[in-house]
Scaffold this active site. Structure first.
Site, PDB file in Angstrom:
ATOM      1  N   PRO A  65       0.930  -0.653   0.216  1.00 16.85           N
ATOM      2  CA  PRO A  65       0.550   0.271   0.103  1.00 16.85           C
ATOM      3  C   PRO A  65       1.128   1.341  -0.057  1.00 16.85           C
ATOM      4  O   PRO A  65       1.727   1.439   0.732  1.00 16.85           O
ATOM      5  CB  PRO A  65      -0.682  -0.127   0.992  1.00 16.85           C
ATOM      6  CG  PRO A  65       0.109  -1.309   1.821  1.00 16.85           C
ATOM      7  CD  PRO A  65       1.001  -1.911   1.353  1.00 16.85           C
ATOM      8  N   HIS A  66       0.668   2.327  -1.442  1.00 20.59           N
ATOM      9  CA  HIS A  66       1.978   2.974  -1.241  1.00 20.59           C
ATOM     10  C   HIS A  66       0.574   4.655  -0.829  1.00 20.59           C
ATOM     11  O   HIS A  66      -0.950   4.207  -2.473  1.00 20.59           O
ATOM     12  CB  HIS A  66       2.275   3.578  -2.226  1.00 20.59           C
ATOM     13  CG  HIS A  66       2.381   2.980  -3.631  1.00 20.59           C
ATOM     14  ND1 HIS A  66       2.050   1.052  -3.805  1.00 20.59           N
ATOM     15  CD2 HIS A  66       1.937   3.368  -4.387  1.00 20.59           C
ATOM     16  CE1 HIS A  66       1.360   1.118  -4.915  1.00 20.59           C
ATOM     17  NE2 HIS A  66       1.194   2.898  -6.043  1.00 20.59           N
ATOM     18  N   ALA A  67       0.891   5.528  -1.439  1.00 19.08           N
ATOM     19  CA  ALA A  67       0.600   6.721  -1.581  1.00 19.08           C
ATOM     20  C   ALA A  67       0.856   7.751  -1.414  1.00 19.08           C
ATOM     21  O   ALA A  67       1.983   7.722  -0.915  1.00 19.08           O
ATOM     22  CB  ALA A  67      -0.537   6.809  -0.709  1.00 19.08           C
TER      23      ALA A  67
END
Length: 157
Positions: A65-67
């Site tokens: 999960p990345h942002a």
């Protein structure tokens, strides 16, 4: 930029037990908030928004999960091994047990994005993934993630 520039030993969490994907993202956000000073609610929100674009579950029990995070000054990452696989809507429909959280500043240069690619490559190595599933301490897990020559490890008894 190297993986070790983004994930510290203090950000290796072994044997987390979330109750589903949403709860996992919230728990990751709380940990990241303590380490970055960004509000946990905002971190959870950007992660959730990113997941709505498409799952960051890569398959083989791995998710990244990345942002991009408003207000973040430098990339931040954490590695988490779950006590039991968690549904994550991964590309192969397999539940996830290894998770790397990656938060990037809004105006990330290419070198920041390259670390995401390095993490993904590292977690495509079947031997590294198998070792991460057996490792018994954060320091060894960190070395497995951040070096090309994984150390010899022992499984937890």
């Amino acid at each position: 930029m190297e993986i070790s520039d983004v994930i510290s030993v203090e950000d290796v969490i072994l044997d987390l037990k979330p109750e589903g994907k949403t709860r996992l993202l919230k728990e990751l956000a709380v940990h990241a908030a303590r380490r970055t000073g960004c509000p946990a609610g905002e971190i959870a929100s950007v992660l959730s928004t990113r997941e709505k674009l498409g799952s960051t579950g890569l398959g083989q029990g791995v998710a990244i999960p990345h942002a991009k995070m408003p207000g973040l000054q430098r990339p931040y990452g954490a590695f988490v091994r779950l006590t039991a696989p968690c549904p994550f809507e991964a590309i192969d429909d397999r539940d996830v047990d290894l998770v790397v959280l990656l938060l990037l500043p809004e105006a990330s240069p290419q070198e920041h994005l390259n670390v995401l690619a390095k993490i993904a490559r590292r977690l495509r190595d079947a031997e590294v993934v198998a070792r991460l599933r057996r490792v018994d301490n954060a320091t060894t897990a960190h070395r497995l993630l951040t070096t090309d020559q994984p150390p010899t490890i022992t499984a937890a008894a």
